[in-house]
Design an enzyme around this catalytic site. Structure first.
Site, short mmCIF file in Angstrom:
data_model
loop_
_atom_site.label_atom_id
_atom_site.label_comp_id
_atom_site.label_asym_id
_atom_site.label_seq_id
_atom_site.Cartn_x
_atom_site.Cartn_y
_atom_site.Cartn_z
N ALA A 186 0.85 -1.19 0.00
CA ALA A 186 0.00 0.00 0.00
C ALA A 186 0.89 1.24 0.00
O ALA A 186 1.87 1.30 0.73
CB ALA A 186 -0.90 0.01 1.23
N LYS A 187 0.54 2.21 -0.82
CA LYS A 187 1.32 3.45 -0.86
C LYS A 187 0.76 4.39 0.22
O LYS A 187 0.12 5.41 -0.06
CB LYS A 187 1.26 4.08 -2.26
#
Length: 309
Positions: free
Chosen positions: A156-157
């Site tokens: 996940a960014k």
């Protein structure tokens, strides 16, 4: 940073200086925002966003991991990005969408905090400077490690993950390097502070797999596609630290870094120089597409200029 004219915020374009949030916004305190970084390139047909759909898709997936529901559809977000680039009159630019939890109850549990979305654009060269793309950068191994599986969601960014990245790049720059190379919890090569890594060894390209606490980079995916089209052997496998010193070439990829060659690691020069022949081939293939010098055979570009009637 030179301010642009407008920022898209929660459904409307507003003047740059009016895009503000409350100091008690939940994400400011707990790091649970999600962001993307994408580029628009100047092409003969006008500004073109690189892999807009894939960036927006990754943002929605990152939000799903953090249990954040974006109050707009993917199609609406894509159009908002296009509208923001148009409004600011860029020929080329960097684009930063950010999803965050706004002001509300301030406890660790995010309950009752509104989900907000902004999209900002500004003019920005390559992360390490245009000369770095041509001549390479000097990097070091970082004393920091990437997060272990089951601690932070590395795919996940999420903004909280980038505390690790800040520690890595601050240490590297403090010691006279452009970037730090980070190992995972098991001591295998992971990534840079904000870039994926590729080695060239015995003519083959090697890159760490998704399981090595890396972000699944969109530029990384492009390089893999281009390498395979060229008939180059490409392997995704775990890479021991010492393999860096057996490699002929090393390069970093990312939206901001593009394809940046490494000329030395811990002050030991890469055997093939920087950029080496494989890196040069990939750079030429990449930039010829994103700059519109060859046909966009992959459908990677979304042009933002409105068609004239």
């Amino acid at each position: 940073m030179k301010p642009s004219e407008a920022i898209w915020m929660d459904g409307e374009l507003i003047p740059w200086g009016q895009a503000q949030i409350h100091v008690l916004s939940h994400s400011l305190h707990y790091g649970n925002a999600v962001f993307e970084g994408m580029r628009a390139y100047a092409t003969p047909g006008g500004p073109a966003l690189l892999r807009l759909r894939e960036h927006v898709r990754r943002m929605f997936r990152s939000c799903a991991v953090l249990d954040m529901e974006i109050p707009f559809s993917p199609e609406a977000v894509e159009q908002a990005v296009i509208d923001t680039v148009r409004r600011n009159g860029h020929e080329s630019c960097y684009v930063r969408p950010l999803v965050f939890r706004g002001a509300g109850p301030l406890g660790v549990l995010p309950k009752g905090n509104p989900i907000q979305l902004i999209i900002a654009t500004w003019e920005w060269d390559s992360l390490h400077g245009n000369e770095a793309v041509e001549s390479g950068v000097d990097v070091c191994f970082s004393s920091w490690r990437r997060m272990a599986p089951g601690t932070h969601p590395s795919m996940a960014k999420a903004s909280g993950n980038y505390l690790n990245s800040q520690l890595v790049i601050q240490e590297a720059v403090r010691n006279g390097y452009a970037e730090g190379l980070v190992l995972d919890v098991d001591g295998y090569l992971s990534e840079g502070s904000g870039e994926n890594l590729f080695l060239v060894q015995d003519g083959a390209i090697v890159t760490p797999p998704i399981g090595n606490s890396i972000l699944e980079g969109i530029t990384r995916d492009m390089v893999i596609q281009l390498a395979r089209e060229m008939g180059l052997e490409l392997r995704e496998r775990r890479i021991p630290r010492e393999a860096i010193f057996f490699a002929e070439e090393l390069f970093m990829t990312g939206t901001a870094a593009e394809i940046t060659p490494v000329r030395s690691v811990d002050r030991r020069a890469m055997e093939g120089g920087a950029p080496g022949p494989v890196t040069k081939r990939l750079q030429e293939a990449f930039f010829s597409i994103v700059e519109g010098r060859v046909p966009d055979r992959h459908g990677w570009l979304t042009h933002t200029r409105e068609a004239s009637s």
